[in-house]
Design a protein around this motif. Structure first.
Motif, PDB file in Angstrom:
ATOM      1  N   TYR A   1       0.846  -1.187   0.000  1.00  0.00           N
ATOM      2  CA  TYR A   1       0.000   0.000   0.000  1.00  0.00           C
ATOM      3  C   TYR A   1       0.883   1.240   0.000  1.00  0.00           C
ATOM      4  O   TYR A   1       1.911   1.279   0.680  1.00  0.00           O
TER       5      TYR A   1
ATOM      6  N   TYR B   1       1.627  -8.726  13.258  1.00  0.00           N
ATOM      7  CA  TYR B   1       2.921  -8.166  12.902  1.00  0.00           C
ATOM      8  C   TYR B   1       2.825  -6.684  12.597  1.00  0.00           C
ATOM      9  O   TYR B   1       3.826  -5.999  12.500  1.00  0.00           O
ATOM     10  N   GLY B   2       1.649  -6.218  12.407  1.00  0.00           N
ATOM     11  CA  GLY B   2       1.473  -4.789  12.271  1.00  0.00           C
ATOM     12  C   GLY B   2       1.551  -4.295  10.843  1.00  0.00           C
ATOM     13  O   GLY B   2       2.054  -4.977   9.960  1.00  0.00           O
ATOM     14  N   ASN B   3       1.045  -3.149  10.640  1.00  0.00           N
ATOM     15  CA  ASN B   3       1.061  -2.510   9.338  1.00  0.00           C
ATOM     16  C   ASN B   3       1.977  -1.310   9.436  1.00  0.00           C
ATOM     17  O   ASN B   3       1.541  -0.193   9.650  1.00  0.00           O
ATOM     18  N   LYS B   4       3.243  -1.558   9.279  1.00  0.00           N
ATOM     19  CA  LYS B   4       4.226  -0.514   9.499  1.00  0.00           C
ATOM     20  C   LYS B   4       4.405   0.331   8.258  1.00  0.00           C
ATOM     21  O   LYS B   4       4.487  -0.183   7.154  1.00  0.00           O
ATOM     22  N   LEU B   5       4.467   1.627   8.467  1.00  0.00           N
ATOM     23  CA  LEU B   5       4.714   2.551   7.370  1.00  0.00           C
ATOM     24  C   LEU B   5       6.191   2.884   7.293  1.00  0.00           C
ATOM     25  O   LEU B   5       6.821   3.144   8.309  1.00  0.00           O
TER      26      LEU B   5
ATOM     27  N   SER C   1       3.553   0.625   2.858  1.00  0.00           N
ATOM     28  CA  SER C   1       3.290  -0.405   3.852  1.00  0.00           C
ATOM     29  C   SER C   1       3.083  -1.727   3.141  1.00  0.00           C
ATOM     30  O   SER C   1       2.287  -1.809   2.204  1.00  0.00           O
TER      31      SER C   1
ATOM     32  N   PHE D   1       8.437   5.734   5.594  1.00  0.00           N
ATOM     33  CA  PHE D   1       8.277   7.042   4.989  1.00  0.00           C
ATOM     34  C   PHE D   1       9.487   7.431   4.153  1.00  0.00           C
ATOM     35  O   PHE D   1      10.626   7.043   4.457  1.00  0.00           O
ATOM     36  N   GLY D   2       9.237   8.210   3.123  1.00  0.00           N
ATOM     37  CA  GLY D   2      10.326   8.899   2.455  1.00  0.00           C
ATOM     38  C   GLY D   2      10.772  10.082   3.295  1.00  0.00           C
ATOM     39  O   GLY D   2      10.157  10.399   4.314  1.00  0.00           O
TER      40      GLY D   2
ATOM     41  N   PHE E   1       4.919  13.829   2.372  1.00  0.00           N
ATOM     42  CA  PHE E   1       5.576  12.542   2.581  1.00  0.00           C
ATOM     43  C   PHE E   1       4.862  11.454   1.795  1.00  0.00           C
ATOM     44  O   PHE E   1       3.638  11.342   1.825  1.00  0.00           O
TER      45      PHE E   1
ATOM     46  N   ARG F   1      -4.532   6.733   0.014  1.00  0.00           N
ATOM     47  CA  ARG F   1      -3.984   5.381   0.096  1.00  0.00           C
ATOM     48  C   ARG F   1      -4.273   4.677  -1.223  1.00  0.00           C
ATOM     49  O   ARG F   1      -5.362   4.808  -1.784  1.00  0.00           O
TER      50      ARG F   1
ATOM     51  N   ALA G   1       1.696  -5.563   3.167  1.00  0.00           N
ATOM     52  CA  ALA G   1       0.635  -6.272   3.871  1.00  0.00           C
ATOM     53  C   ALA G   1       1.270  -7.352   4.730  1.00  0.00           C
ATOM     54  O   ALA G   1       1.991  -8.206   4.225  1.00  0.00           O
ATOM     55  N   PRO G   2       1.073  -7.321   6.033  1.00  0.00           N
ATOM     56  CA  PRO G   2       1.739  -8.282   6.909  1.00  0.00           C
ATOM     57  C   PRO G   2       1.162  -9.681   6.735  1.00  0.00           C
ATOM     58  O   PRO G   2      -0.022  -9.835   6.466  1.00  0.00           O
TER      59      PRO G   2
ATOM     60  N   TYR H   1       1.044  11.805   2.691  1.00  0.00           N
ATOM     61  CA  TYR H   1       0.643  12.632   3.814  1.00  0.00           C
ATOM     62  C   TYR H   1       1.170  14.044   3.596  1.00  0.00           C
ATOM     63  O   TYR H   1       2.228  14.247   3.002  1.00  0.00           O
TER      64      TYR H   1
ATOM     65  N   PHE I   1       0.973   5.569   0.327  1.00  0.00           N
ATOM     66  CA  PHE I   1       0.267   6.673   0.961  1.00  0.00           C
ATOM     67  C   PHE I   1       0.975   7.985   0.644  1.00  0.00           C
ATOM     68  O   PHE I   1       2.176   8.021   0.398  1.00  0.00           O
TER      69      PHE I   1
END
Lengths: 113, 119
Positions: B33, B103-107, B95, B109-110, B91, B50, B97-98, B37, B35
């Motif tokens: 995914y 395990y979480g959906n960690k982002l 992410s 970032f640039g 930004f 997204r 897909a876990p 921001y 994104f």
């Protein structure tokens, strides 16, 4: 008030002191995250939590400790602050499921002297 | 490993100009995914969009549009007829897909692109 809040908003501390940054959300989101923002690096993940009592390290966890005894709170502790931990810290929360929008708090600006 | 590159550190434009912010990503996953921001001068982070890896349709929302190209691993953001209020740090984030939800959906970032729109 509904939403995600952080406290304090500004903090100045000295090297070696313990500091705790608070994060509180009212949406009952499963996921919560701590990021630090530094010039040239964007936001980097420190720790995250998938639910109460479930936490895991992110990209830059050294020197930080988290806990999550309640769904709505996710405090971040700097056990012995260092100058390199001077940064802006953002807390975020997110609904469970597929990666979705993360809702960010207003940030805490921490200065370590 | 995931990586997001925003090669443009800072862009300055004059009001009403169109501007494109570049985002290039790296991932080994087929499901991921993307994104964008916005961080205005007030400091808060505002979600813009997204996009999942299976949806390559471009999206337009008012003056904002996004061009997702898997072939070049890019997810660029264009502001048409820029305004002073568009001045912010933007930004791009990724992410994967876990495999397991815990395990979480960690982002990831640039580094961000500072956009300055002058009147």
């Amino acid at each position: 008030d509904a939403g995600i809040t952080q406290s304090p908003r500004y903090k100045i501390t000295e090297t070696g002191r313990q500091v705790t940054l608070m994060c509180h959300q009212t949406w009952s989101h499963s996921y919560m995250f701590w990021y630090r923002q530094d010039l040239g690096h964007g936001l980097r993940l420190i720790y995250y939590s998938a639910a109460a009592d479930i936490t895991d390290k992110g990209e830059v966890p050294d020197g930080y400790v988290v806990s999550r005894s309640k769904t709505e709170n996710f405090p971040l502790t700097l056990e012995s602050a260092t100058r390199s931990q001077t940064s802006v810290y953002f807390c975020a929360s997110m609904l469970a499921g597929v990666p979705n929008e993360q809702f960010f708090g207003p940030g805490t600006r921490l200065t370590v002297l | 490993a995931q990586k997001v590159t925003q090669a443009q550190t800072e862009i300055s434009v004059v009001e009403k100009e169109d501007v494109t912010l570049d985002c290039v990503y790296e991932t080994r996953d087929t499901t991921y995914y993307l994104f964008w921001y916005k961080q205005p001068p007030s400091g808060e982070l505002v979600f813009l969009i997204r996009r999942n890896s299976f949806d390559e349709q471009n999206e337009i929302s008012g003056r904002y549009s996004w061009n997702f190209q898997k072939s070049t691993s890019s997810f660029n953001f264009t502001i048409t007829a820029s305004q002073v209020v568009d001045s912010a740090v933007y930004f791009c984030a990724l992410s994967e897909a876990p495999p397991i939800e815990e395990y979480g959906n960690k982002l990831v970032f640039g580094a961000g692109t500072i956009l300055r729109v002058k009147s």
